[in-house]
Design a protein around this motif. Structure first.
Motif, PDB file in Angstrom:
ATOM      1  N   UNK A  97       0.843  -1.201   0.000  1.00  0.00           N
ATOM      2  CA  UNK A  97       0.000   0.000   0.000  1.00  0.00           C
ATOM      3  C   UNK A  97       0.880   1.253   0.000  1.00  0.00           C
ATOM      4  N   UNK A  98       0.762   2.111  -1.013  1.00  0.00           N
ATOM      5  CA  UNK A  98       1.586   3.321  -1.075  1.00  0.00           C
ATOM      6  C   UNK A  98       1.063   4.400  -0.132  1.00  0.00           C
ATOM      7  N   UNK A  99       1.916   5.332   0.263  1.00  0.00           N
ATOM      8  CA  UNK A  99       1.447   6.431   1.117  1.00  0.00           C
ATOM      9  C   UNK A  99       0.505   7.352   0.344  1.00  0.00           C
ATOM     10  N   UNK A 100      -0.349   8.042   1.064  1.00  0.00           N
ATOM     11  CA  UNK A 100      -1.256   9.012   0.455  1.00  0.00           C
ATOM     12  C   UNK A 100      -0.818  10.421   0.845  1.00  0.00           C
ATOM     13  N   UNK A 104       1.241  10.846   7.369  1.00  0.00           N
ATOM     14  CA  UNK A 104       2.211  11.631   8.120  1.00  0.00           C
ATOM     15  C   UNK A 104       3.613  11.049   7.931  1.00  0.00           C
ATOM     16  N   UNK A 105       4.641  11.818   8.307  1.00  0.00           N
ATOM     17  CA  UNK A 105       6.011  11.349   8.190  1.00  0.00           C
ATOM     18  C   UNK A 105       6.241  10.109   9.042  1.00  0.00           C
ATOM     19  N   UNK A 106       5.634  10.107  10.227  1.00  0.00           N
ATOM     20  CA  UNK A 106       5.762   8.956  11.116  1.00  0.00           C
ATOM     21  C   UNK A 106       5.134   7.711  10.482  1.00  0.00           C
ATOM     22  N   UNK A 107       3.984   7.900   9.856  1.00  0.00           N
ATOM     23  CA  UNK A 107       3.308   6.787   9.188  1.00  0.00           C
ATOM     24  C   UNK A 107       4.102   6.312   7.972  1.00  0.00           C
ATOM     25  N   UNK A 108       4.749   7.247   7.257  1.00  0.00           N
ATOM     26  CA  UNK A 108       5.571   6.873   6.109  1.00  0.00           C
ATOM     27  C   UNK A 108       6.751   6.013   6.543  1.00  0.00           C
ATOM     28  N   UNK A 109       7.354   6.369   7.654  1.00  0.00           N
ATOM     29  CA  UNK A 109       8.475   5.587   8.180  1.00  0.00           C
ATOM     30  C   UNK A 109       8.036   4.186   8.565  1.00  0.00           C
ATOM     31  N   UNK A 110       6.829   4.087   9.133  1.00  0.00           N
ATOM     32  CA  UNK A 110       6.300   2.784   9.520  1.00  0.00           C
ATOM     33  C   UNK A 110       5.986   1.935   8.281  1.00  0.00           C
ATOM     34  N   UNK A 111       5.428   2.586   7.236  1.00  0.00           N
ATOM     35  CA  UNK A 111       5.165   1.883   5.982  1.00  0.00           C
ATOM     36  C   UNK A 111       6.460   1.354   5.377  1.00  0.00           C
TER      37      UNK A 111
END
Length: 220
Positions: A97-100, A104-111
């Motif tokens: 699942x790509x980021x939208x 958030x930056x924190x969520x991007x790091x987790x992805x």
């Protein structure tokens, strides 16, 4: 028809919360799951093995096994399934699942970390937490020798040299007689530190555009 749609949305709501997919994306993926399974409740390795786009993929086995690897279910389990249902299929697909724009930056790091863990698990075939020389060599050999451009012995030599380079980078003060146990996940993160993969790690062999999670061939 309205009541049926409401029941479907209610049925998938917990999956929206669990995977981060939208309801539309889940419906699209369910169509693909039904196609793969022949409208059965589960899919097997044989179902994925019959996908034409995987036929000549040098790491076909690792890709297929990733769908049945319990480590990819976000539940801290090890081992593998004989068959998987739609929810388990969806959990594996969530790694792509790509980021939208709202991520958030924190969520991007987790992805990113989830994607790296997924890739790491593909190569750590014995679930021991490290990618050993033998595991690394096997993947490199398959990638290089099956391309037809290089022989198996040459591929093995390249894999060995690459692993020695990784060892010297991760353990800079190794003695000549020291044994390098393998690449840990932390080392793996460092190796791929500069690789932008949040939007590049896609899955194409399922005929699904993972940037939108729509079934069917992309028009772009």
């Amino acid at each position: 028809m309205g009541a049926s749609q409401t029941r479907t949305e209610h049925k998938y709501q917990h999956l929206v919360e669990k995977t981060g997919f939208s309801l539309e994306q889940i419906k699209n993926l369910h169509k693909r799951f039904q196609h793969l399974s022949g409208n059965e409740e589960t899919i097997s390795r044989e179902n994925l093995n019959s996908i034409p786009a995987l036929a000549n993929n040098p790491i076909r086995k690792q890709i297929i096994e990733a769908f049945f690897d319990k480590r990819n279910q976000h539940q801290n389990e090890v081992g593998s399934f004989e068959e998987i249902g739609f929810e388990q299929f969806l959990m594996v697909m969530s790694h792509f699942r790509p980021p939208t724009l709202k991520t958030t930056e924190e969520e991007k790091q987790e992805l990113r970390r989830e994607k790296l863990r997924f890739l790491f698990n593909m190569h750590d075939t014995d679930n021991d937490g490290t990618i050993t020389l033998e595991e690394y060599r096997k993947v490199v050999e398959e990638l290089l020798s099956k391309s037809g451009a290089i022989g198996q012995e040459a591929a093995r030599a390249i894999a060995d040299a690459a692993m020695l380079e990784v060892a010297s980078t991760n353990v800079p003060h190794m003695e000549p007689d020291d044994f390098y146990e393998g690449i840990t996940f932390e080392h793996f993160e460092q190796i791929l530190k500069g690789l932008e993969m949040e939007t590049r790690m896609h899955i194409r062999f399922l005929d699904v555009d993972t940037t939108t999670m729509r079934c069917g061939k992309s028009t772009t």
